[in-house]
Design an enzyme around this catalytic site. Structure first.
Site, PDB file in Angstrom:
ATOM      1  N   LYS A  85       1.117  -3.107   6.968  1.00 35.08           N
ATOM      2  CA  LYS A  85       1.646  -3.253   5.599  1.00 35.08           C
ATOM      3  C   LYS A  85       3.159  -2.988   5.609  1.00 35.08           C
ATOM      4  O   LYS A  85       3.934  -3.700   4.979  1.00 35.08           O
ATOM      5  CB  LYS A  85       0.966  -2.260   4.645  1.00 35.08           C
ATOM      6  CG  LYS A  85      -0.486  -2.563   4.347  1.00 35.08           C
ATOM      7  CD  LYS A  85      -0.651  -3.575   3.238  1.00 35.08           C
ATOM      8  CE  LYS A  85      -2.113  -3.794   2.884  1.00 35.08           C
ATOM      9  NZ  LYS A  85      -2.378  -4.873   1.980  1.00 35.08           N
ATOM     10  N   TYR A 145      -3.169   0.105  10.515  1.00 39.25           N
ATOM     11  CA  TYR A 145      -3.345  -0.628   9.265  1.00 39.25           C
ATOM     12  C   TYR A 145      -2.112  -0.443   8.379  1.00 39.25           C
ATOM     13  O   TYR A 145      -1.522  -1.403   7.867  1.00 39.25           O
ATOM     14  CB  TYR A 145      -4.616  -0.148   8.549  1.00 39.25           C
ATOM     15  CG  TYR A 145      -4.623  -0.421   7.062  1.00 39.25           C
ATOM     16  CD1 TYR A 145      -4.853  -1.696   6.573  1.00 39.25           C
ATOM     17  CD2 TYR A 145      -4.380   0.609   6.144  1.00 39.25           C
ATOM     18  CE1 TYR A 145      -4.835  -1.949   5.200  1.00 39.25           C
ATOM     19  CE2 TYR A 145      -4.358   0.365   4.785  1.00 39.25           C
ATOM     20  CZ  TYR A 145      -4.585  -0.909   4.315  1.00 39.25           C
ATOM     21  OH  TYR A 145      -4.560  -1.153   2.970  1.00 39.25           O
ATOM     22  N   SER A 175       0.836  -1.201   0.000  1.00 41.89           N
ATOM     23  CA  SER A 175       0.000   0.000   0.000  1.00 41.89           C
ATOM     24  C   SER A 175       0.870   1.249   0.000  1.00 41.89           C
ATOM     25  O   SER A 175       2.004   1.223   0.508  1.00 41.89           O
ATOM     26  CB  SER A 175      -0.862  -0.010   1.262  1.00 41.89           C
ATOM     27  OG  SER A 175      -1.495   1.225   1.423  1.00 41.89           O
TER      28      SER A 175
HETATM   29  C1  UD1 Z   1      -8.021   4.266   2.184  1.00 41.74           C
HETATM   30  C2  UD1 Z   1      -6.831   3.744   2.879  1.00 41.74           C
HETATM   31  C3  UD1 Z   1      -5.906   3.125   1.856  1.00 41.74           C
HETATM   32  C4  UD1 Z   1      -6.613   2.080   1.029  1.00 41.74           C
HETATM   33  C5  UD1 Z   1      -7.832   2.720   0.394  1.00 41.74           C
HETATM   34  C6  UD1 Z   1      -8.657   1.690  -0.356  1.00 41.74           C
HETATM   35  C7  UD1 Z   1      -5.480   5.003   4.535  1.00 41.74           C
HETATM   36  C8  UD1 Z   1      -5.127   6.304   5.142  1.00 41.74           C
HETATM   37  N1  UD1 Z   1      -6.315   4.942   3.536  1.00 41.74           N
HETATM   38  O1  UD1 Z   1      -7.561   5.362   1.377  1.00 41.74           O
HETATM   39  O2  UD1 Z   1      -4.836   2.536   2.509  1.00 41.74           O
HETATM   40  O3  UD1 Z   1      -5.783   1.617   0.006  1.00 41.74           O
HETATM   41  O4  UD1 Z   1      -8.644   3.283   1.407  1.00 41.74           O
HETATM   42  O5  UD1 Z   1      -9.162   0.701   0.486  1.00 41.74           O
HETATM   43  O6  UD1 Z   1      -4.984   4.024   4.966  1.00 41.74           O
HETATM   44  N2  UD1 Z   1     -13.918  10.630   1.876  1.00 41.74           N
HETATM   45  C9  UD1 Z   1     -15.014  11.426   2.105  1.00 41.74           C
HETATM   46  N3  UD1 Z   1     -16.160  10.829   2.565  1.00 41.74           N
HETATM   47  C10 UD1 Z   1     -16.248   9.468   2.790  1.00 41.74           C
HETATM   48  C11 UD1 Z   1     -15.112   8.672   2.556  1.00 41.74           C
HETATM   49  C12 UD1 Z   1     -13.958   9.289   2.102  1.00 41.74           C
HETATM   50  O7  UD1 Z   1     -14.982  12.643   1.917  1.00 41.74           O
HETATM   51  O8  UD1 Z   1     -17.322   8.992   3.213  1.00 41.74           O
HETATM   52  C13 UD1 Z   1     -12.706  11.248   1.314  1.00 41.74           C
HETATM   53  C14 UD1 Z   1     -11.462  11.076   2.160  1.00 41.74           C
HETATM   54  O9  UD1 Z   1     -11.304  12.119   3.084  1.00 41.74           O
HETATM   55  C15 UD1 Z   1     -10.375  11.061   1.076  1.00 41.74           C
HETATM   56  C16 UD1 Z   1     -11.069  10.424  -0.142  1.00 41.74           C
HETATM   57  O10 UD1 Z   1     -12.455  10.593   0.096  1.00 41.74           O
HETATM   58  O11 UD1 Z   1      -9.998  12.369   0.734  1.00 41.74           O
HETATM   59  C17 UD1 Z   1     -10.787   8.948  -0.297  1.00 41.74           C
HETATM   60  O12 UD1 Z   1     -11.064   8.293   0.940  1.00 41.74           O
HETATM   61  P1  UD1 Z   1     -11.171   6.687   1.034  1.00 41.74           P
HETATM   62  O13 UD1 Z   1     -12.015   6.158  -0.068  1.00 41.74           O
HETATM   63  O14 UD1 Z   1     -11.566   6.349   2.425  1.00 41.74           O
HETATM   64  O15 UD1 Z   1      -9.705   6.229   0.744  1.00 41.74           O
HETATM   65  P2  UD1 Z   1      -8.336   6.708   1.421  1.00 41.74           P
HETATM   66  O16 UD1 Z   1      -8.517   7.138   2.815  1.00 41.74           O
HETATM   67  O17 UD1 Z   1      -7.673   7.652   0.475  1.00 41.74           O
END
Ligand code: UD1
Length: 346
Positions: free
Chosen positions: A159, A155, A126
């Site tokens: 990794k 998490y 990751s």
């Molecule tokens: C997370 C994990 C990453 C993993 C990926 C896919 C971390 C920090 N992040 O990435 O390791 O590979 O998921 O499983 O370990 N967001 C919203 N609303 C929501 C959900 C997310 O605004 O309900 C935003 C978040 O703030 C971010 C973006 O959307 O800016 C992507 O978030 P998310 O899909 O959760 O993925 P990551 O946190 O980037």
């Protein structure tokens, strides 16, 4: 004779795609999953796609006895390791569960691999393992030689720990390791039978958006709009799961060629970033989803998640150069494939 590949975590989102892709490429695949975040019913869909039933064992990697029985039963050539707990907030809530499941489970797997002389592994790593300040300070696509460690959550730490353990196993114990680093997979299988379908309320953005689109959840929570980014919301590089799995196939082919060319005595540890070069903010993602689905998606601005970074993207040029791989599927298509399955069941 076909190579036999053990895939761990196969019923999870990415690996259900991988099982199909590797089986369709005529490899023999044996799969294990503890079913902690997946549905057994998906197995039937996968079998119907493949027209065969890859052997499946419900095994938790922490169960050494069952795992060892599997290694006695099959002569594996390769392991592709994806069985992992991956919810960031949960890992902060229950770090020991994550260390136990992800780290102890992996070590059991490595012990069996060592004992039964199966030393080739593709590890699903990751971008979490890169030192977070890389992303914060430099605002550049991070490449494989950048610093790792100082992760932001347990998490990510699991990794990171497994990558460095594999590094030492490659150095001192003859393991041949290919570690693939990626982050935000999205999209569905073209058959419409496989997509990200978590048992719990999704924590990742696209599955969450899909639940708002179907009315199962009332509104999207945008986790903050005051980052130093194009529109204040978090920026990510979303990769289609089919591109990602194709990257694994390419890595596997490269792995086999290199082993043949370099021989088994060479120290073998390769890492590749699998990314698209396309950077998208949360608001841009929502707008694109609205366009693709032709609906309005209600959202509210919610507080930051403590572990979130403003921007996360890596440089995939090494994979493009050395694996002859490139992410090809546009964002709209990935959204469309997920929407078709979630909204119309196709
Ligand atoms: C997370 C994990 C990453 C993993 C990926 C896919 C971390 C920090 N992040 O990435 O390791 O590979 O998921 O499983 O370990 N967001 C919203 N609303 C929501 C959900 C997310 O605004 O309900 C935003 C978040 O703030 C971010 C973006 O959307 O800016 C992507 O978030 P998310 O899909 O959760 O993925 P990551 O946190 O980037």
């Amino acid at each position: 004779m076909n190579k036999t590949i053990l895939i761990t975590g196969w019923l999870g989102y990415i690996w259900s795609h991988a099982v199909v892709a590797f089986s369709q490429a005529w490899y023999e695949v044996v799969i294990v999953d503890n079913l902690s975040n997946s549905y057994l019913e998906d197995y039937e869909d996968i079998c119907s796609l493949l027209w065969k039933q890859p052997p499946f064992y419900q095994i938790d990697l922490r169960d050494m006895w069952k795992l060892e029985d599997l290694f006695k039963k099959y002569e594996f050539d390769w392991v592709i390791h994806f069985a992992w707990l991956k919810i960031v907030w949960e890992s902060q809530d229950k770090p020991l569960l994550y260390f136990d499941n992800n780290v102890s489970g992996s070590i059991n797997l490595f012990k069996c691999m060592d004992k039964y002389n199966v030393k080739n592994i593709i590890f699903s790593s990751s971008a979490n393992i890169y030192t977070a300040s890389n992303f914060e300070w430099w605002r550049k696509a991070v490449s494989e030689d950048w610093a790792i460690g100082n992760t932001t959550n347990p998490y990510g730490t699991t990794k990171f720990l497994i990558e460095i353990i594999l590094w030492d196993l490659a150095k001192f114990n003859g393991f041949k390791v290919m570690s693939l680093r990626y982050f935000n997979p999205i999209g569905a299988h073209p058959s419409g039978k496989l997509w990200e379908n978590p048992i719990w309320i999704p924590t990742n953005i696209l599955p969450y958006i899909m639940k708002v689109a179907t009315g199962e959840l009332p509104e999207i929570k945008v986790f903050w709009n005051d980052y130093d980014t194009v529109d204040g919301t978090g920026v990510r590089d979303y990769i289609d799961v089919n591109d990602l799995v194709n990257g694994h196939l390419k890595a596997y082919e490269k792995f086999r060629t290199n082993l043949m060319e370099l021989g088994f005595s060479t120290w073998f540890f390769y890492t590749y970033n699998l990314w698209t070069w396309k950077w998208v903010s949360v608001l841009q993602l929502i707008t694109t989803c609205e366009k693709v689905m032709g609906i309005n998606l209600p959202y509210v601005i919610a507080p930051r998640r403590p572990w979130d970074l403003a921007e996360v993207y890596c440089d995939p040029s090494k994979a493009e150069r050395e694996l002859w791989w490139k992410a090809k599927i546009p964002l709209q298509e990935s959204i469309e494939s997920s929407a078709r399955v979630v909204m119309f069941g196709e």
